[in-house]
Structure formats: C-alpha cells, structure tokens
Design a protein around this motif. Structure first.
Motif, PDB file in Angstrom:
ATOM      1  N   ARG A   1     -16.160  81.249  24.014  1.00 54.63           N
ATOM      2  CA  ARG A   1     -15.982  80.937  25.446  1.00 54.63           C
ATOM      3  C   ARG A   1     -14.745  81.627  26.043  1.00 54.63           C
ATOM      4  N   PRO A   2     -13.578  81.578  25.354  1.00 50.70           N
ATOM      5  CA  PRO A   2     -12.411  82.240  25.968  1.00 50.70           C
ATOM      6  C   PRO A   2     -12.646  83.725  26.239  1.00 50.70           C
ATOM      7  N   LEU A   3     -13.340  84.422  25.312  1.00 52.37           N
ATOM      8  CA  LEU A   3     -13.592  85.859  25.551  1.00 52.37           C
ATOM      9  C   LEU A   3     -14.505  86.053  26.765  1.00 52.37           C
ATOM     10  N   HIS A   4     -15.487  85.165  26.917  1.00 52.75           N
ATOM     11  CA  HIS A   4     -16.358  85.264  28.107  1.00 52.75           C
ATOM     12  C   HIS A   4     -15.548  85.014  29.382  1.00 52.75           C
ATOM     13  N   GLU A   5     -14.660  84.014  29.312  1.00 50.04           N
ATOM     14  CA  GLU A   5     -13.941  83.640  30.533  1.00 50.04           C
ATOM     15  C   GLU A   5     -12.879  84.671  30.930  1.00 50.04           C
ATOM     16  N   ILE A   6     -12.267  85.330  29.932  1.00 48.17           N
ATOM     17  CA  ILE A   6     -11.236  86.323  30.298  1.00 48.17           C
ATOM     18  C   ILE A   6     -11.852  87.680  30.615  1.00 48.17           C
ATOM     19  N   ASN A   7     -13.138  87.872  30.301  1.00 47.33           N
ATOM     20  CA  ASN A   7     -13.686  89.227  30.419  1.00 47.33           C
ATOM     21  C   ASN A   7     -13.626  89.817  31.828  1.00 47.33           C
TER      22      ASN A   7
ATOM     23  N   THR B   1       2.635 101.931  30.509  1.00 44.22           N
ATOM     24  CA  THR B   1       2.805 101.978  31.965  1.00 44.22           C
ATOM     25  C   THR B   1       2.877 100.581  32.564  1.00 44.22           C
ATOM     26  N   GLU B   2       2.350  99.591  31.861  1.00 42.20           N
ATOM     27  CA  GLU B   2       2.326  98.235  32.410  1.00 42.20           C
ATOM     28  C   GLU B   2       2.076  97.215  31.306  1.00 42.20           C
ATOM     29  N   MET B   3       2.752  96.080  31.451  1.00 38.64           N
ATOM     30  CA  MET B   3       2.454  94.943  30.562  1.00 38.64           C
ATOM     31  C   MET B   3       2.332  93.730  31.460  1.00 38.64           C
ATOM     32  N   THR B   4       1.278  92.922  31.260  1.00 38.22           N
ATOM     33  CA  THR B   4       1.138  91.735  32.094  1.00 38.22           C
ATOM     34  C   THR B   4       0.653  90.557  31.242  1.00 38.22           C
ATOM     35  N   GLY B   5       1.022  89.363  31.672  1.00 37.91           N
ATOM     36  CA  GLY B   5       0.627  88.178  30.918  1.00 37.91           C
ATOM     37  C   GLY B   5      -0.759  87.703  31.316  1.00 37.91           C
ATOM     38  N   MET B   6      -1.449  87.047  30.356  1.00 34.03           N
ATOM     39  CA  MET B   6      -2.725  86.399  30.662  1.00 34.03           C
ATOM     40  C   MET B   6      -2.506  84.901  30.433  1.00 34.03           C
ATOM     41  N   HIS B   7      -2.661  84.134  31.498  1.00 33.72           N
ATOM     42  CA  HIS B   7      -2.276  82.718  31.466  1.00 33.72           C
ATOM     43  C   HIS B   7      -3.500  81.830  31.560  1.00 33.72           C
ATOM     44  N   TYR B   8      -3.362  80.581  31.067  1.00 29.13           N
ATOM     45  CA  TYR B   8      -4.498  79.646  31.059  1.00 29.13           C
ATOM     46  C   TYR B   8      -4.028  78.266  31.498  1.00 29.13           C
ATOM     47  N   ASN B   9      -4.780  77.680  32.428  1.00 30.27           N
ATOM     48  CA  ASN B   9      -4.525  76.289  32.828  1.00 30.27           C
ATOM     49  C   ASN B   9      -5.673  75.440  32.282  1.00 30.27           C
ATOM     50  N   PRO B  10      -5.408  74.622  31.221  1.00 33.25           N
ATOM     51  CA  PRO B  10      -6.496  73.876  30.583  1.00 33.25           C
ATOM     52  C   PRO B  10      -7.099  72.809  31.484  1.00 33.25           C
ATOM     53  N   LEU B  11      -6.343  72.302  32.472  1.00 33.14           N
ATOM     54  CA  LEU B  11      -6.904  71.278  33.359  1.00 33.14           C
ATOM     55  C   LEU B  11      -7.925  71.901  34.294  1.00 33.14           C
ATOM     56  N   LEU B  12      -7.565  73.075  34.842  1.00 35.33           N
ATOM     57  CA  LEU B  12      -8.476  73.759  35.766  1.00 35.33           C
ATOM     58  C   LEU B  12      -9.456  74.666  35.033  1.00 35.33           C
TER      59      LEU B  12
ATOM     60  N   LYS C   1       6.851  79.395  21.712  1.00 31.86           N
ATOM     61  CA  LYS C   1       5.913  79.002  22.783  1.00 31.86           C
ATOM     62  C   LYS C   1       4.486  79.464  22.465  1.00 31.86           C
ATOM     63  N   SER C   2       4.371  80.692  21.958  1.00 27.50           N
ATOM     64  CA  SER C   2       3.009  81.177  21.655  1.00 27.50           C
ATOM     65  C   SER C   2       2.430  80.394  20.484  1.00 27.50           C
ATOM     66  N   PHE C   3       3.278  79.976  19.536  1.00 24.42           N
ATOM     67  CA  PHE C   3       2.780  79.121  18.444  1.00 24.42           C
ATOM     68  C   PHE C   3       2.234  77.816  19.027  1.00 24.42           C
ATOM     69  N   ALA C   4       2.999  77.237  19.961  1.00 24.83           N
ATOM     70  CA  ALA C   4       2.594  75.958  20.562  1.00 24.83           C
ATOM     71  C   ALA C   4       1.306  76.109  21.387  1.00 24.83           C
ATOM     72  N   PHE C   5       1.214  77.179  22.171  1.00 29.73           N
ATOM     73  CA  PHE C   5       0.065  77.335  23.078  1.00 29.73           C
ATOM     74  C   PHE C   5      -1.160  77.946  22.369  1.00 29.73           C
ATOM     75  N   ALA C   6      -0.919  79.094  21.706  1.00 28.53           N
ATOM     76  CA  ALA C   6      -2.075  79.860  21.207  1.00 28.53           C
ATOM     77  C   ALA C   6      -2.611  79.306  19.888  1.00 28.53           C
ATOM     78  N   ILE C   7      -1.750  78.637  19.096  1.00 34.04           N
ATOM     79  CA  ILE C   7      -2.243  78.117  17.809  1.00 34.04           C
ATOM     80  C   ILE C   7      -2.416  76.594  17.897  1.00 34.04           C
TER      81      ILE C   7
ATOM     82  N   VAL D   1       2.866  84.490  25.894  1.00 32.59           N
ATOM     83  CA  VAL D   1       1.735  84.100  25.022  1.00 32.59           C
ATOM     84  C   VAL D   1       0.740  85.281  24.979  1.00 32.59           C
ATOM     85  N   ASN D   2      -0.329  85.234  25.729  1.00 36.56           N
ATOM     86  CA  ASN D   2      -1.300  86.343  25.720  1.00 36.56           C
ATOM     87  C   ASN D   2      -0.841  87.431  26.679  1.00 36.56           C
TER      88      ASN D   2
END
Ligand SMILES: C[S@@+](CC[C@H](N)C(=O)[O-])C[C@H]1O[C@@H](n2cnc3c(N)ncnc32)[C@H](O)[C@@H]1O
Length: 243
Positions: A39-45, A212-223, A168-174, A234-235
C-alpha cells in the motif's frame, strides 16, 4: 565447497542479499493489491512520478528502473510515454510485473539482472535512471549508485529514494511503520542499512553524479496522506545529473 556456500558467494559478488530477494519474492503475489504490504508504494507513487516527470519529462525518454519489483513505478513511467526497462533480482516480482503489464496494456522490458552487470553490458544507454526504495536492501549501495551513473547518458538524470538513519527515522520508519501502524511487515527495514543523505551524496559525487535536489517524503497516519516537503529526517528523494 557446499552448494549453499557457492550460492552465497555468488550473491555477495553480485551485490545481492539473497534474504532480501526472498523477502520480496514471498510477498510478490500481493504487489498490485493496494490494501496489501505494498500500500505505501501505491500511495507514494503519484508523488514520486510527478517529482521525476516535472524535472525530467518522461515522454519519449529511455528509462531504466533499478529494483523495479512488481513494476508500480515502471508501469506508471511507461504510461507517461517513456520506453521503460525494469530490472530486479527477484524472479517472482518480475513475473508479477510482466503479467500486470499485459493486463494494463503497457510495454515494459523486465529483466532479471543487477545494475552492475547491466552497466558493464550497456553503459551510457538511458536518459533517466530511477532507483527508488532499493538501496537500503543491498549489501553495497555505493556500488549500485556507481552502476546507475554508468548506465545514464551524459546529461541524463538519476533519481534515488531511501530512508535516513537516525533516532527519528528508527522511531517512524521502523517502530511506527512496522510495529505500530503495521504499514509494512516487521523486518522490512534494518536500521543499520538505512542511509544518511550525506552518505548518499558522497557516493553520488564519487560516481560523477551532481546532486541537484533532495526533498523529504512525509506521512500523516491520521489523514493517511503523503506529501513532499523539506526535511530529510525519514524518507527522502534525491535527483542527480551526470554532467
Ligand atoms: C521495496 S522494493 C521497491 C520496488 C520499487 N523500486 C518501488 O519503489 O516501487 C525493493 C526491490 O529491490 C529489489 N532488489 C533488492 N536487491 C536488488 C539487487 N541487488 N538488484 C536488483 N533488485 C534488487 C527487490 O527484489 C525488491 O523488488
């Protein structure tokens, strides 16, 4: 020498972790189920497709998708008009990808080969190389980055995405994603294999790629919403060019 020793040596030489390939192969039948582990791969695609397409318009381009799995990104890039080759070392995800492309009516050339081997066979062959959510699953990610740099044509673009390594990434991503929200199966990510942006940037530079660019990918689990914004804790997604 025992057969299993031969196998693990061969895999090490190929920069492939057999346990990682097995993990994704066991789940492969559910790759296109948007309510599954994928599901996460579908949602971030849509986000990552837009990120790539805005910076490197895909229509008419030769694109390589490294670690394509069941083909979620590969297919969407083909639907956007690119001529896509998808490579992965998992046979089961590739079979799922081939079947799904038939059903979708899109053309993607799926091959079971590592980036390193393809780079030796076909250097400087692609306008765009994507390698998303894959580097943290290989024994030597710097070697994959170098292979992506060899595969792209001069002036072409390379895109990576992965997960930072910090508390933080340990807490969120794992803890969060695997144990609390159960978005991903436990054991999907190993903390030690996560990659700091500074490490990825250093490997890119060593390979001749300019970030040339680095950007974060964020997730709100409530929404249940993902979005791109500054903040690489994190991502994160990275775009590079081969000058
Ligand atoms: C998390 S999935 C990501 C799939 C796809 N890139 C996406 O983001 O939708 C990681 C994929 O990397 C593949 N993989 C792991 N090691 C690999 C290697 N050395 N060469 C090619 N693919 C590899 C796995 O089989 C799996 O399909």
């Amino acid at each position: 020498m025992m057969a299993s020793e031969t196998t693990s040596k061969t895999h090490a030489a190929d920069n492939v972790d057999a346990a990682e390939i097995r993990k994704f192969s066991e789940l492969a039948s559910r790759w296109w189920d948007p309510h599954s582990e994928f599901r996460p791969l579908h949602e971030i695609n849509p986000l990552r497709l837009d990120f790539i397409n805005q910076r490197s318009p895909l229509d008419g381009k030769r694109v390589l998708d490294v670690g394509c799995g069941g083909g979620i990104l590969s297919e969407s890039m083909a639907a956007a008009g690119a001529e896509v080759t998808g490579i992965d070392m998992g046979e089961a995800p590739l079979n799922v990808a081939r079947l799904h492309a038939l059903e979708s009516g899109v053309t993607v050339d799926y091959r079971q080969v590592t980036a390193e081997v393809l780079a030796a066979e076909n250097p400087a062959s692609f306008d765009i190389v994507t390698c998303l959510e894959m580097l943290e699953h290989v024994p030597d990610p710097a070697s994959v980055v170098a292979a992506c740099a060899r595969l792209v044509k001069p002036g072409g673009a390379v895109y990576f995405s992965t997960i930072n390594r910090n508390p933080k990434s340990f807490a969120f991503a794992i803890l969060g994603a695997e144990y609390i929200l159960r978005l991903l199966p436990r054991g999907t990510h190993q903390y030690a294999k996560l990659i700091r942006p500074s490490e990825l940037e250093r490997w890119c530079r060593a390979a001749g790629l300019r970030v040339t660019e680095m950007t974060g990918m964020h997730y709100n689990p409530l929404l249940r919403k993902y979005w791109l914004a500054p903040g690489l804790d994190v991502n994160y997604l990275v775009s590079c060019v081969l000058d």
